[in-house]
Design a protein around this motif. Structure first.
Motif, short mmCIF file in Angstrom:
data_model
loop_
_atom_site.label_atom_id
_atom_site.label_comp_id
_atom_site.label_asym_id
_atom_site.label_seq_id
_atom_site.Cartn_x
_atom_site.Cartn_y
_atom_site.Cartn_z
N UNK A 115 0.86 -1.20 0.00
CA UNK A 115 0.00 0.00 0.00
C UNK A 115 0.89 1.24 0.00
N UNK A 116 0.57 2.18 -0.88
CA UNK A 116 1.34 3.42 -0.99
C UNK A 116 0.49 4.60 -0.56
N UNK A 117 1.07 5.50 0.21
CA UNK A 117 0.46 6.81 0.44
C UNK A 117 1.19 7.77 -0.48
N UNK A 118 0.47 8.37 -1.42
CA UNK A 118 1.11 9.23 -2.42
C UNK A 118 0.47 10.61 -2.44
N UNK A 119 1.27 11.60 -2.79
CA UNK A 119 0.78 12.96 -3.00
C UNK A 119 0.82 13.25 -4.49
N UNK A 120 -0.31 13.68 -5.05
CA UNK A 120 -0.42 13.94 -6.48
C UNK A 120 -0.06 15.39 -6.80
N UNK A 121 0.37 15.57 -8.05
CA UNK A 121 0.67 16.92 -8.54
C UNK A 121 0.50 16.94 -10.05
#
Length: 479
Positions: free
Chosen positions: A447-453
């Motif tokens: 599981x990844x916690x990602x921040x989008x841009x």
């Protein structure tokens, strides 16, 4: 009394410097007296200082979840280094003599007990706190001033666009800085911050083609703030009660600081919530002139990813508690939820802590989105809103995290859809280069916690990994 360990004391420190100074007091044997009550709910002592008389400090745990720190030193930090040193000494197993409660502490305890009794009686009698009376005449004048400020801001933005962004030289930049200060006269701190953010972008040396894209993006934000803010203020002024909008972030954009009592009155609370922190980082927000501590949390009951924000203005940063990474589960009687879309901000007044268990990590896995197509659709919907958060964070399931032939890191879902992983502009710290150092087994079925841009030049949506979860392990790449 809670289990006082070095980690617990670190969490109590207002900042890293205070913690270090408290530890140094113990190492230097600065405490001339160390005492505790027989029940163990009060630690107190004396510590040598710069004057002739030692400082008298104490840590009162009569209410374990709300410890009270007292000290005769002039420091405005709570707890100060002397109170922290007292706790570190206890955590290290230093000898504490058993003594009675000092008279001054006993008197303060009695006063606190009476306050709690009065509060309990009011609650039993059903007495509610009287709502704060609003001076509607003064509020109307304030909103009228805000409308005038938005009009001035609109004229400024139109002037910039008509003359061309490339014409902004050192002289014009200085004028813009003056106009940022002038905007402070119109009760628009939110708009003032966004104009200052624009000025900072102009001031970053020679503006590149990519820089112009971000300038245009910031101008779009300001333009949306002007028009939506104006419409909202006119609607409020037509409302006899001048009510805030509890479903929109526009009041906060205009500079309103939500009070917990306001959020409660609009029903924006969750009772008996449990949060587990997914990631944490601190950064310097030049536009706000504040340090920002930002944490991302999973609401274990609802499955939503929230964020906590702690603002520390430059002038008061040394006196304010600095937040830190948190590895337990926060049990919160009353969770206040701010208006917002993805990653709505939350706050709480009190909490207790329990260790994270296997079931909590299972909840993290179950909250992760399995379809990248659906996740991207959700993110794009957020980014379409000019005043929406431009840094949405999601939990994603990854069948595999790997590297393409050209060295590009990607995450792939169970349907074979790939998402590019790379360091993004909004985050000062890079994390992608840390992925090769993780165990190989942690990069599959994880599981990844990602921040989008969204990059305005390439028109490409990318994501930066913040944390990788595998089974009951969390590999945090931001601290």
């Amino acid at each position: 009394m809670p289990d006082i360990t070095a980690t617990y004391v670190d969490s109590m420190a207002p900042n890293a410097a205070a913690a270090k100074n408290g530890q140094n007091l113990v190492r230097k044997n600065s405490f001339t007296e160390l005492s505790r009550t027989e029940s163990g709910d009060l630690l107190f002592g004396k510590c040598a200082g710069s004057g002739k008389q030692p400082y008298v400090c104490s840590a009162d745990f009569i209410m374990p979840d709300k410890p009270v720190f007292r000290c005769s030193c002039p420091s405005r930090q709570f707890p100060c280094k002397h109170a922290l040193g007292l706790l570190y000494a206890y955590a290290e197993g230093r000898g504490f003599a058993v003594k009675d409660v000092p008279e001054d502490v006993a008197a303060k305890r009695e006063k606190a007990e009476k306050r709690e009794e009065n509060k309990a009686k009011q609650e039993e009698g059903g007495a509610e706190a009287k709502p704060k009376k609003v001076n509607k005449s003064a509020l109307r004048k304030k909103m009228q001033a805000q409308l005038e400020g938005l009009e001035q801001l609109e004229k400024l933005v139109l002037s910039l666009v008509r003359s061309g962004l490339a014409t902004v030289d050192a002289k014009r930049l200085k004028e813009l800085q003056g106009q940022v200060k002038e905007l402070g006269n119109y009760y628009l701190p939110g708009a003032q911050n966004e104009l200052r953010r624009l000025v900072i972008l102009f001031g970053e040396g020679e503006v590149s083609e990519e820089g112009y894209s971000y300038l245009m993006e910031q101008l779009t934000v300001i333009h949306a703030l002007i028009h939506k803010g104006r419409s909202h203020l006119h609607a409020r002024m037509e409302d006899p009660e001048l009510l805030l909008d509890p479903e929109s972030t526009i009041d906060e954009w205009l500079g309103h600081a939500w009070q917990l009592s306001e959020l409660k009155s609009f029903g924006r609370i969750r009772e008996n919530a449990e949060l587990i922190q997914l990631a944490f980082h601190s950064y310097n927000d030049l536009a706000r002139a504040e340090y920002v501590d930002e944490g991302f949390w999973l609401d274990l009951g609802a499955g939503d990813v929230h964020r906590t924000i702690n603002y520390r203005p430059y002038k008061a940063a040394k006196l304010m508690r600095e937040e830190d990474s948190f590895f337990g589960v926060a049990q919160i009687p009353c969770l206040y939820v701010y208006p917002g879309g993805l990653n709505a901000r939350v706050r709480y007044e009190e909490m207790s802590v329990r260790p994270a268990e296997a079931a909590d990590y299972r909840d993290i896995r179950e909250a992760a989105r399995r379809s990248y197509a659906e996740a991207v659709k959700t993110v794009k919907q957020q980014l379409k809103t000019p005043l929406g958060d431009k840094r949405p964070v999601l939990l994603l399931h990854a069948a595999q995290v790997g590297v393409t032939a050209d060295g590009q890191f990607t995450a792939t879902d169970s349907e074979g859809q790939s998402l590019v992983l790379e360091d993004i502009y909004p985050l000062a710290e890079g994390t992608v280069q840390l992925l090769p150092f993780l165990p190989a087994e942690a990069l599959s079925d994880c599981t990844l916690l990602v921040m989008f841009h969204h990059n305005p030049d390439t028109n490409r949506l990318t994501a930066q990994p913040l944390t990788v979860f595998k089974d009951e392990e969390a590999f945090r790449m931001l601290y």
